[in-house]
Design a protein around this motif. Structure first.
Motif, PDB file in Angstrom:
ATOM      1  N   SER A 229       0.807  -1.327   0.066  1.00 44.22           N
ATOM      2  CA  SER A 229      -0.044   0.130  -0.038  1.00 44.22           C
ATOM      3  C   SER A 229       1.077   1.302  -0.027  1.00 44.22           C
ATOM      4  CB  SER A 229      -0.902   0.180   1.263  1.00 44.22           C
ATOM      5  OG  SER A 229      -0.178   0.172   2.559  1.00 44.22           O
ATOM      6  N   ARG A 230       0.507   2.471  -0.738  1.00 42.55           N
ATOM      7  CA  ARG A 230       1.156   3.496  -0.787  1.00 42.55           C
ATOM      8  C   ARG A 230       0.333   4.623  -0.491  1.00 42.55           C
ATOM      9  NH1 ARG A 230       6.328   3.250  -4.435  1.00 42.55           N
ATOM     10  NH2 ARG A 230       6.600   5.344  -3.373  1.00 42.55           N
ATOM     11  N   LEU A 232       0.353   9.225  -0.105  1.00 38.77           N
ATOM     12  CA  LEU A 232       0.977  10.269  -0.904  1.00 38.77           C
ATOM     13  C   LEU A 232       2.116  10.680  -0.334  1.00 38.77           C
ATOM     14  CD1 LEU A 232      -2.120  12.468  -1.780  1.00 38.77           C
ATOM     15  CD2 LEU A 232      -1.048  10.898  -3.375  1.00 38.77           C
ATOM     16  N   GLU A 233       2.575   9.964   0.750  1.00 34.80           N
ATOM     17  CA  GLU A 233       3.697  10.761   1.558  1.00 34.80           C
ATOM     18  C   GLU A 233       4.706   9.826   1.827  1.00 34.80           C
ATOM     19  OE1 GLU A 233       0.667  11.153   2.899  1.00 34.80           O
ATOM     20  OE2 GLU A 233       0.220  13.287   2.263  1.00 34.80           O
ATOM     21  N   ASP A 234       4.669   8.437   1.397  1.00 33.47           N
ATOM     22  CA  ASP A 234       5.712   7.474   1.650  1.00 33.47           C
ATOM     23  C   ASP A 234       6.073   6.571   0.458  1.00 33.47           C
ATOM     24  OD1 ASP A 234       3.720   5.680   1.212  1.00 33.47           O
ATOM     25  OD2 ASP A 234       3.248   5.376   3.562  1.00 33.47           O
ATOM     26  N   LEU A 235       7.154   5.619   0.939  1.00 30.71           N
ATOM     27  CA  LEU A 235       7.411   4.721  -0.356  1.00 30.71           C
ATOM     28  C   LEU A 235       6.697   3.495  -0.357  1.00 30.71           C
ATOM     29  CD1 LEU A 235      11.333   5.556   0.018  1.00 30.71           C
ATOM     30  CD2 LEU A 235       9.665   6.418  -1.642  1.00 30.71           C
ATOM     31  N   GLY A 236       5.858   3.312   0.640  1.00 32.79           N
ATOM     32  CA  GLY A 236       5.057   2.049   0.417  1.00 32.79           C
ATOM     33  C   GLY A 236       5.265   1.163   1.751  1.00 32.79           C
ATOM     34  N   ASP A 237       4.302   0.279   1.951  1.00 31.96           N
ATOM     35  CA  ASP A 237       4.105  -0.428   3.290  1.00 31.96           C
ATOM     36  C   ASP A 237       3.943  -1.868   2.771  1.00 31.96           C
ATOM     37  OD1 ASP A 237       3.889  -0.833   5.946  1.00 31.96           O
ATOM     38  OD2 ASP A 237       1.984  -1.411   5.894  1.00 31.96           O
ATOM     39  N   ARG A 253      -4.228   1.110   5.854  1.00 30.54           N
ATOM     40  CA  ARG A 253      -3.819   2.278   6.434  1.00 30.54           C
ATOM     41  C   ARG A 253      -4.612   3.386   5.980  1.00 30.54           C
ATOM     42  NH1 ARG A 253       1.997   3.816   5.249  1.00 30.54           N
ATOM     43  NH2 ARG A 253       1.438   3.105   3.107  1.00 30.54           N
ATOM     44  N   GLU A 254      -4.895   4.042   6.838  1.00 28.94           N
ATOM     45  CA  GLU A 254      -5.648   5.541   6.382  1.00 28.94           C
ATOM     46  C   GLU A 254      -5.001   6.215   5.606  1.00 28.94           C
ATOM     47  OE1 GLU A 254      -8.545   8.884   8.738  1.00 28.94           O
ATOM     48  OE2 GLU A 254      -7.002   7.608   9.748  1.00 28.94           O
ATOM     49  N   GLY A 255      -5.448   6.867   4.515  1.00 29.56           N
ATOM     50  CA  GLY A 255      -4.615   7.513   3.514  1.00 29.56           C
ATOM     51  C   GLY A 255      -4.118   6.903   2.458  1.00 29.56           C
TER      52      GLY A 255
END
Length: 273
Positions: A229-230, A232-237, A253-255
């Protein structure tokens, strides 16, 4: 001649049968009085009828809602997502390239935004694609497959790279690559609870996940399967990274705006919120 006894009120003695009859009548009268009193007590002060017995069928009370009342508002089930407008992703021009065998593909101006890389390979051997920065000193593998292959993955900065300038292709047959804006991701509509697909794919959420709601992921084939999941602020989870077949759930995750599904050996998968 003897005189008769003086006259007086006649004396009568009741027989035993008469006494019994009278006693029974008295008891009956007392019983009727008691029954009457009990009935009055049970009927209540307003003369209402007796309550239903245990064998009576229950009734459901009717509810009348006035127009514009609180009950007119629809009740959303838990987990019903809120529809959102697609995020304002950059929309750069689409880049494409094709060839046969090993090739270094120049993408022009380096970019730092996230994009989608679509692949097609027609050879029987290995197929690998690496992302490189302008200096071409380090490489980050984007895809690896064997034999004929078709799929889509995310292409963008990573912990090793701040930009993308080249794609290095290693192949034994003909191939095609297309670099597209993130808006080309397959949309997951807000009215759909289930999303199904096959192989590698990029999915854009057109709804807002509720924080920590579970996403169920099923994969029917053997081989590696992953979901990232990604926001707009991170490189993915990473939500799941395992060998199939599998049926697992993980918090979404929310977002989250994009899901990247990895199933390079093909096979059907299903996501359920």
């Amino acid at each position: 001649m003897t005189a008769p006894p003086p006259s007086g009120p006649a004396s009568h003695r009741l027989s035993t049968g008469t006494l019994v009859a009278l006693g029974g009548a008295g008891l009956a009268t007392v019983f009727l009085v008691l029954v009457t009193i009990a009935a009055l007590l049970r009927s209540g002060p307003d003369g209402a009828s007796e309550p239903p017995t245990a064998d009576a069928s229950p009734t459901t009370p009717e509810t009348t809602v006035e127009a514009g009342g609180v009950d007119d508002e629809p009740t959303e089930r838990r987990g019903t997502p809120e529809a959102i407008d697609p995020p304002p992703f950059p929309e750069p021009e689409t880049l494409s390239g094709s060839g046969t065998g090993d090739t270094l593909l120049d993408l022009g101006d380096p970019f730092e935004d996230i994009r989608i890389l679509s692949f097609r390979h027609e050879g029987e051997g290995e197929f690998m694609v690496w992302a490189m920065e302008s200096d071409r000193e380090t490489m980050n593998r984007v895809e690896w497959a064997e034999g004929p292959y078709e799929g889509r993955r995310l292409l963008g900065p990573s912990f090793q790279h701040e930009e993308i300038a080249y794609l290095s292709v290693e192949a034994e047959g003909a191939w095609e690559l297309v670099v597209e804006p993130l808006t080309a991701a397959v949309p997951w509509e807000p009215e759909d609870d289930v999303f199904s697909g096959s192989g590698d794919e990029v999915v854009q959420l057109w709804w807002a996940p509720n924080d920590m709601d579970d996403l169920r992921m099923t994969y029917e084939e053997e081989g590696p399967f992953s979901v990232r999941s990604r926001t707009l602020e991170d490189l993915g989870d990473s939500m799941v990274l395992s060998d199939g077949p599998l049926d697992e759930s993980a918090p979404l995750r929310e977002g989250t705006v994009v899901l990247e599904i990895g199933a390079r050996r093909g096979g059907d998968w299903t996501l359920t919120r």
